[in-house]
Every structure is written in C-alpha cells, then in structure tokens.
Design a protein around this motif. Structure first.
Motif, PDB file in Angstrom:
ATOM      1  N   ILE A  98      -6.294 -12.720   7.852  1.00  0.00           N
ATOM      2  CA  ILE A  98      -7.238 -12.545   7.290  1.00  0.00           C
ATOM      3  C   ILE A  98      -8.149 -12.247   8.531  1.00  0.00           C
ATOM      4  CG2 ILE A  98      -9.282 -14.067   6.614  1.00  0.00           C
ATOM      5  CD1 ILE A  98      -6.982 -15.944   5.522  1.00  0.00           C
ATOM      6  N   THR A  99      -9.306 -11.354   8.445  1.00  0.00           N
ATOM      7  CA  THR A  99     -10.198 -10.691   9.023  1.00  0.00           C
ATOM      8  C   THR A  99     -11.587 -10.846   8.603  1.00  0.00           C
ATOM      9  OG1 THR A  99      -9.885  -8.380   8.754  1.00  0.00           O
ATOM     10  CG2 THR A  99      -8.548  -9.189  10.385  1.00  0.00           C
ATOM     11  N   ALA A 100     -12.684 -10.569   9.224  1.00  0.00           N
ATOM     12  CA  ALA A 100     -13.847 -10.304   8.627  1.00  0.00           C
ATOM     13  C   ALA A 100     -13.949  -9.195   7.355  1.00  0.00           C
ATOM     14  CB  ALA A 100     -15.016 -10.008   9.712  1.00  0.00           C
ATOM     15  N   ASP A 101     -13.265  -8.157   7.595  1.00  0.00           N
ATOM     16  CA  ASP A 101     -13.372  -7.223   6.524  1.00  0.00           C
ATOM     17  C   ASP A 101     -11.963  -7.126   5.379  1.00  0.00           C
ATOM     18  OD1 ASP A 101     -11.378  -6.459   8.550  1.00  0.00           O
ATOM     19  OD2 ASP A 101     -12.209  -4.213   8.625  1.00  0.00           O
ATOM     20  N   GLY A 102     -11.087  -8.015   5.564  1.00  0.00           N
ATOM     21  CA  GLY A 102     -10.416  -8.163   4.598  1.00  0.00           C
ATOM     22  C   GLY A 102      -9.101  -9.046   5.013  1.00  0.00           C
ATOM     23  N   PHE A 103      -7.812  -8.903   4.215  1.00  0.00           N
ATOM     24  CA  PHE A 103      -6.620  -9.757   4.451  1.00  0.00           C
ATOM     25  C   PHE A 103      -5.411  -9.019   3.814  1.00  0.00           C
ATOM     26  CE2 PHE A 103      -8.332 -11.079   0.298  1.00  0.00           C
ATOM     27  CZ  PHE A 103      -7.185 -11.348  -0.407  1.00  0.00           C
ATOM     28  N   ASP A 104      -4.438  -9.512   3.893  1.00  0.00           N
ATOM     29  CA  ASP A 104      -3.148  -9.105   3.238  1.00  0.00           C
ATOM     30  C   ASP A 104      -2.691 -10.420   2.184  1.00  0.00           C
ATOM     31  OD1 ASP A 104      -2.361  -7.032   4.979  1.00  0.00           O
ATOM     32  OD2 ASP A 104      -1.180  -8.253   6.410  1.00  0.00           O
ATOM     33  N   LEU A 105      -2.724  -9.927   1.005  1.00  0.00           N
ATOM     34  CA  LEU A 105      -2.234 -10.661  -0.129  1.00  0.00           C
ATOM     35  C   LEU A 105      -0.828 -10.635  -0.108  1.00  0.00           C
ATOM     36  CD1 LEU A 105      -3.443 -11.858  -2.587  1.00  0.00           C
ATOM     37  CD2 LEU A 105      -3.528  -9.962  -3.932  1.00  0.00           C
ATOM     38  N   VAL A 106      -0.171 -11.566  -0.326  1.00  0.00           N
ATOM     39  CA  VAL A 106       1.443 -11.725   0.007  1.00  0.00           C
ATOM     40  C   VAL A 106       2.072 -12.616  -1.149  1.00  0.00           C
ATOM     41  CG1 VAL A 106       3.416 -12.339   1.361  1.00  0.00           C
ATOM     42  CG2 VAL A 106       1.069 -11.860   2.402  1.00  0.00           C
ATOM     43  N   PHE A 107       2.953 -11.861  -1.924  1.00  0.00           N
ATOM     44  CA  PHE A 107       3.968 -12.599  -2.770  1.00  0.00           C
ATOM     45  C   PHE A 107       5.410 -12.452  -2.328  1.00  0.00           C
ATOM     46  CE2 PHE A 107       6.962 -12.533  -6.325  1.00  0.00           C
ATOM     47  CZ  PHE A 107       6.084 -13.361  -7.173  1.00  0.00           C
ATOM     48  N   ARG A 108       5.978 -13.569  -2.347  1.00  0.00           N
ATOM     49  CA  ARG A 108       7.360 -13.825  -1.851  1.00  0.00           C
ATOM     50  C   ARG A 108       8.003 -14.404  -3.080  1.00  0.00           C
ATOM     51  NH1 ARG A 108       4.556 -15.373   2.869  1.00  0.00           N
ATOM     52  NH2 ARG A 108       4.884 -14.116   4.538  1.00  0.00           N
ATOM     53  N   THR A 109       9.242 -14.175  -3.292  1.00  0.00           N
ATOM     54  CA  THR A 109      10.095 -14.863  -3.952  1.00  0.00           C
ATOM     55  C   THR A 109      11.581 -14.801  -3.053  1.00  0.00           C
ATOM     56  OG1 THR A 109      11.167 -15.265  -6.248  1.00  0.00           O
ATOM     57  CG2 THR A 109      11.021 -13.077  -5.397  1.00  0.00           C
ATOM     58  N   TRP A 110      12.718 -15.527  -3.648  1.00  0.00           N
ATOM     59  CA  TRP A 110      14.041 -15.784  -3.109  1.00  0.00           C
ATOM     60  C   TRP A 110      14.997 -16.039  -4.033  1.00  0.00           C
ATOM     61  CZ3 TRP A 110       9.809 -18.739  -2.614  1.00  0.00           C
ATOM     62  CH2 TRP A 110       9.719 -20.185  -2.905  1.00  0.00           C
ATOM     63  N   GLY A 111      16.144 -15.914  -3.310  1.00  0.00           N
ATOM     64  CA  GLY A 111      17.503 -16.172  -4.250  1.00  0.00           C
ATOM     65  C   GLY A 111      17.499 -15.062  -5.266  1.00  0.00           C
ATOM     66  N   ASP A 112      17.976 -15.571  -6.521  1.00  0.00           N
ATOM     67  CA  ASP A 112      18.121 -14.561  -7.624  1.00  0.00           C
ATOM     68  C   ASP A 112      17.103 -14.309  -8.534  1.00  0.00           C
ATOM     69  OD1 ASP A 112      18.566 -16.682  -8.713  1.00  0.00           O
ATOM     70  OD2 ASP A 112      20.230 -16.494  -9.623  1.00  0.00           O
ATOM     71  N   SER A 113      15.942 -14.583  -8.177  1.00  0.00           N
ATOM     72  CA  SER A 113      14.775 -14.853  -9.257  1.00  0.00           C
ATOM     73  C   SER A 113      14.357 -13.286  -9.533  1.00  0.00           C
ATOM     74  CB  SER A 113      13.300 -15.248  -8.579  1.00  0.00           C
ATOM     75  OG  SER A 113      13.617 -16.807  -8.339  1.00  0.00           O
TER      76      SER A 113
END
Length: 116
Positions: free
Chosen positions: A77-92
C-alpha cells in the motif's frame, strides 16, 4: 488505529475482477499451478500518506466438489495505490473472483506545498 491530522478525509473504492480462469481452463480453475493472483490498483487521487485499505470478496464462482479456500488482502500500500491479492491453496477450484476494496485516508490540503 490510524489518526487523521486534518479534516480532508478521502475515501476511494472499487470492484475489480482479479481473474476469470474458467473460459480457458486456467490454473485457478484447474486446481493446480499458481495459486495467487495480483492486480495493481491506482487510486483516483493520491492520498497524503498510505491509507487504510479494506478488501472483501464481492463475487466468486467456485467448484463445490472441492474445499472452498480463499485469502484476500491488500499489499504494498502506497499513497497512490496498492496490490489487490487473491490466494487459494490445495485443490480448490476457483473459476473467477471479483474483489471489492475501500481506501480511507488523509488528502493533501490545497495550501500544502511540497518543497523539494
């Protein structure tokens, strides 16, 4: 708690499709391979300092024959933006995911000068 030093409080928000893997048998839908997706988000206006960012799942399309697993967060997160992150694991198996986000923080005052 984040304390804001002035009355100029900015709130920005969005709803972003992070991936859609079901159409082309992508890794998230196949249930193997890379189990993380990132999307860089730019705020509509630069904050005075890095804001608080809240992330939630607004839509996900999943296979119910496997365990449903997800971790969603805001990183870098910075003053001008951020990284939107989605994680899953296993066999989902996740066909697609859309994440909602809201950022709240201080804005610069019009009379503020940045002398460098």
């Amino acid at each position: 708690m984040k304390r804001l030093r002035n009355h100029l409080i900015g709130i920005d928000q969005g709803d972003t499709v992070v991936f859609s893997d079901f159409e082309d048998e992508g890794e998230m839908w196949a249930g193997r391979g890379q189990r993380e997706r990132r999307r860089r988000i730019s705020f509509s206006e630069v904050f005075r300092s890095p804001p608080m960012v809240h992330v939630s799942i607004s839509m996900w399309d999943v296979d119910t024959n496997t365990a449903l697993r997800a971790d969603v967060t805001a990183e870098t997160i910075t003053a001008d933006g951020f990284d939107l992150v989605f994680r899953t694991w296993g066999d989902s198996r996740v066909a697609r995911a859309r994440l909602a986000w809201m950022a709240m923080g201080e804005l610069r005052h019009g009379d503020e000068w940045d002398v460098n």
